[in-house]
Design an enzyme around this catalytic site. Sequence first.
Site, PDB file in Angstrom:
ATOM      1  N   GLY A 133      -1.651  -2.325  -6.802  1.00  0.00           N
ATOM      2  CA  GLY A 133      -0.375  -2.957  -6.578  1.00  0.00           C
ATOM      3  C   GLY A 133       0.378  -3.200  -7.652  1.00  0.00           C
ATOM      4  O   GLY A 133       1.397  -4.547  -7.682  1.00  0.00           O
ATOM      5  N   CYS A 176       4.651   5.297  -7.607  1.00  0.00           N
ATOM      6  CA  CYS A 176       3.488   4.248  -7.318  1.00  0.00           C
ATOM      7  C   CYS A 176       3.229   4.258  -5.888  1.00  0.00           C
ATOM      8  O   CYS A 176       3.874   3.968  -5.263  1.00  0.00           O
ATOM      9  CB  CYS A 176       3.367   3.199  -7.876  1.00  0.00           C
ATOM     10  SG  CYS A 176       2.145   1.982  -7.494  1.00  0.00           S
ATOM     11  N   ILE A 205       1.309  13.930 -13.348  1.00  0.00           N
ATOM     12  CA  ILE A 205       1.805  13.633 -11.929  1.00  0.00           C
ATOM     13  C   ILE A 205       1.145  12.081 -11.898  1.00  0.00           C
ATOM     14  O   ILE A 205       0.326  11.828 -12.686  1.00  0.00           O
ATOM     15  CB  ILE A 205       0.953  14.281 -10.776  1.00  0.00           C
ATOM     16  CG1 ILE A 205      -0.359  14.513 -10.963  1.00  0.00           C
ATOM     17  CG2 ILE A 205       1.533  15.792 -10.775  1.00  0.00           C
ATOM     18  CD1 ILE A 205      -1.455  15.162 -10.250  1.00  0.00           C
ATOM     19  N   ASN A 206       1.708  11.244 -10.857  1.00  0.00           N
ATOM     20  CA  ASN A 206       1.146  10.103 -10.614  1.00  0.00           C
ATOM     21  C   ASN A 206      -0.261  10.576  -9.640  1.00  0.00           C
ATOM     22  O   ASN A 206      -0.501  11.605  -9.328  1.00  0.00           O
ATOM     23  CB  ASN A 206       2.003   9.229  -9.871  1.00  0.00           C
ATOM     24  CG  ASN A 206       1.898   7.921  -9.990  1.00  0.00           C
ATOM     25  OD1 ASN A 206       0.448   7.384  -9.984  1.00  0.00           O
ATOM     26  ND2 ASN A 206       2.869   6.908 -10.288  1.00  0.00           N
ATOM     27  N   THR A 207      -0.766   9.379  -9.154  1.00  0.00           N
ATOM     28  CA  THR A 207      -1.964   9.746  -8.338  1.00  0.00           C
ATOM     29  C   THR A 207      -1.658  10.268  -6.968  1.00  0.00           C
ATOM     30  O   THR A 207      -0.490  10.044  -6.490  1.00  0.00           O
ATOM     31  CB  THR A 207      -2.708   8.322  -7.838  1.00  0.00           C
ATOM     32  OG1 THR A 207      -1.489   7.398  -7.547  1.00  0.00           O
ATOM     33  CG2 THR A 207      -3.204   7.704  -9.112  1.00  0.00           C
ATOM     34  N   GLY A 259      -3.262  13.631 -15.036  1.00  0.00           N
ATOM     35  CA  GLY A 259      -3.978  14.032 -13.971  1.00  0.00           C
ATOM     36  C   GLY A 259      -5.359  14.362 -14.028  1.00  0.00           C
ATOM     37  O   GLY A 259      -5.559  15.550 -14.208  1.00  0.00           O
ATOM     38  N   THR A 310      -7.901   7.989 -15.894  1.00  0.00           N
ATOM     39  CA  THR A 310      -9.148   7.360 -15.349  1.00  0.00           C
ATOM     40  C   THR A 310     -10.312   7.570 -16.279  1.00  0.00           C
ATOM     41  O   THR A 310     -11.041   6.469 -16.493  1.00  0.00           O
ATOM     42  CB  THR A 310      -9.385   8.186 -14.120  1.00  0.00           C
ATOM     43  OG1 THR A 310      -8.385   7.854 -13.136  1.00  0.00           O
ATOM     44  CG2 THR A 310     -10.706   7.659 -13.312  1.00  0.00           C
TER      45      THR A 310
END
Lengths: 318, 320
Positions: free
Chosen positions: B84, B143, B205-207, B258, B281
Site C-alpha cells: 500500500g 499499483c 510492467i507493474n505487478t 518484471g 524483486t
Amino acid sequence: MAMMMATGEVLGHKKYGEHYHSLTIVAPDIGERVKPGQFVNIRCGEDRSNILRRPFSVYRVHKRGGWASTIEIVFDLQGPGTRYLSQLRGHSIVDLIGPLGRGFALPKRRAHCLLVGGGIGAAPLFFLADELRNEGHRVDVILGARNSGLLLNQIDARRLASVCRITTEDGSAGDNGRVTDILDETIEKCQTEVIYTCGPHPMLDAVTKVAVSHRIPVQVAVEELMACGYGVCMTCVMPLRKPVKTTKESSKKDGGAGEEDAFVYARSCTEGPVFNGAHVIFNGTPDLVSDVELAPAGTPIRQSPIGDLDDELAPPGN
Amino acid sequence: MTNSHHPGTDVGEPDLSVQLGSISLSNPILVASGTFGAGREGSNFIDVSKLGGIIVKSMTLNPWKGKPTPRMTETPSGMLNAIGIQNKGVDHFLAEDLPWLMKREATVFASIAGNTVEEFVRVADKLRTGARGIAGVEVNISCPNLEDRNNMFSHSTTSTAAVVEGVKKALPRVPVFPKLSPNVTSLPEIASAALEAGADGLSLINTVFGMAIDIETRRPKLAGTMGGLSGPAIRPIAVRAVHEVHRAFPHVPLIGQGGVADATDALELMLAGASAVAVGTMNFVNPRSARDICAGISTYMKTHRLTDLSELVGALKLED
C-alpha cells in the site's frame, strides 16, 4: 550500518532434540560484528522456485578472530527453505547477509535480567545470555513450549541461568502451563529489573503486560515475514504506538482526529527486530486495539537499567 | 556466489551505455520502484552511482501509512505483496532522499502515485520546482494496492490519459514514463492513450494481480486480501507486454521490468524492445543484482562481439 553480504562455510550440522536443527557457519566478518538480537538472512539454494532468503536470529557466536569466527543458527522444518538448510553439511557454502537489525539494548549498570523464550523463539536469548553474563549481569531464564520436545536446549539454559524455570502446555516438562503463569512469581523471586523476550506474538503480548504491571522495561524480539531483511521492501512492519508527546494533551480526548496518528508501521528488519514491548501493538489491526493497560511510552520506569528506551526506538539515521 | 565477475575498469570492457529516449544511461540496468527504497540501504552493498538508474519508491502528496500486516507471502518463483505504498511523502523525498542521491551522483527517476488525478498533479508540481536534476519520472498508475482497486488508473484509457496529461503539463521538460498494468484486455490501447496524452516513454510492467489463501484458517494470506505478484514467475508476462507494445510503437522508449533475475532475463527484455531494464524483486534476494547483471551483459557483448547495446533493442527475430 555494518551489514554485508558474505559467503560462509558450514562447519557442522547437528540437532537439538527431535525437532531443532543447528548449523554452525564460519562467517568471520559477521561473527565479529553481530550483537545479540540481530539476525542473518540466508539464501536457501540457487534455484528459483523459492527465491526469498530466510531470516534467522543468531543463536550462538564463537569469536575466534578475523579468520574463523562462527555463528550458529537453529531452526525447525517449516518449508522448502529450512528443508534445504537442514540438508547442508560440513563445507557446504551458504550465502548470507548480516548482521541485520537492531539487537537488544544491554543494561548500562549491573542488573537482574530475566529472559523469557517460547519454543524456537528462545534462540536469540542464548546469545544474549552469554553476553549478559560476560558483562557481569545476573541472568534468569523461563523457557516455555507446547511440549518438552519443543523446548530449546534446556541443558544450556540451566547452565546459563541463576534461576531457570520451564513450562510446557502439556506438562511433559517443568510446570504445566504457560510462561506467564509463573512470570509474576519469578520476577518477585529474582528481583527482575529488565525482561528480554522472544517467541510468538500472544506470548510477547502477555509477557509485556506483566512486565508493564511491574513497571519493568521489556524488550521483545519479533519474528516477522520479510522479503529483503535490509530495509527496502516494507513487508515486515510492526505497528508501534507513537510515543506520546508529554506537551500535547490532545489524543485522549478525541479518538477521531488522533486515531490517524496513533501508530506507525516500523520495519522489523531495521528499526527492530527488538522493540520496546510497551510500544508494540500486538495481534490485530491497530484500529481495533483499545488503549490497554499498558503504560504509555515515556512513563518513568522503576530503576530503569537500560536508559532511555525511546532513544532506542528512534529510526536509524541511515 | 562463484566466479562473480566485477564490471571492472579494465581497458577493453564493453561500453554498456544506452539511450532511453533523450536520457543517456551509463548502463541499461535500473532498480525498480519499491525494491530499493531511495538507495540508502542498498548502498551498503552497491555503489548507487554505478546503477543505470534508481527508480525510487513511489511517493505521494502526503505520507501514507500503508496496509496492515501480513503484507507479503512467498509464492512459487515469486512473492505476493500488499504494502500500500507506505512512504513519507514527496516533501520528505525532496528534503532528504534526493539531495542524498544527488550527492552520490546517482541517476534518479522519481516515481509518483496518488489516489486521484489531482494528487498526481500536485506531486508532479512539487517535483517541477524542487527536483532539479532528476532524469525522469515514472508515473505509477498501476499499483494494485490502492484504496479503490476497481479503478486502477491504468485499467482505463480515459483515466490513464487524464493522469498522464496532468503530470506532463506539470512537468513539461522531464521525461515521463507511465508504468502500466499487465492486467488489461489490450495493452497497446492503454499505451496509445498514455502516449497521446504526452508520455515520453512507457514502463512495463507493474505487478500482476494475485491472491493466496491459507487453507487452515481459510483466510487470505495477505491482510489486503489481494496483492501484486512479482518475481521470476511473471517474467514471461513482462516479455510479452514489452514485445506487444514495442511492435505497436517501435520508436517509444520502454523500461522493461518484471521478474528479471540475471543477465539472460535482462537481455530477453531488451530483445523484446526495452531500452532499459529494471530489476525488482531480486534486489531483495541479492542487493547486488544490478551489478551482477551488468557483468553478465558485458560478457555477452564480448562473446557476441557487440559494441553498441542499442543494436539489441527490439532485435527479436520473427519468422525469417
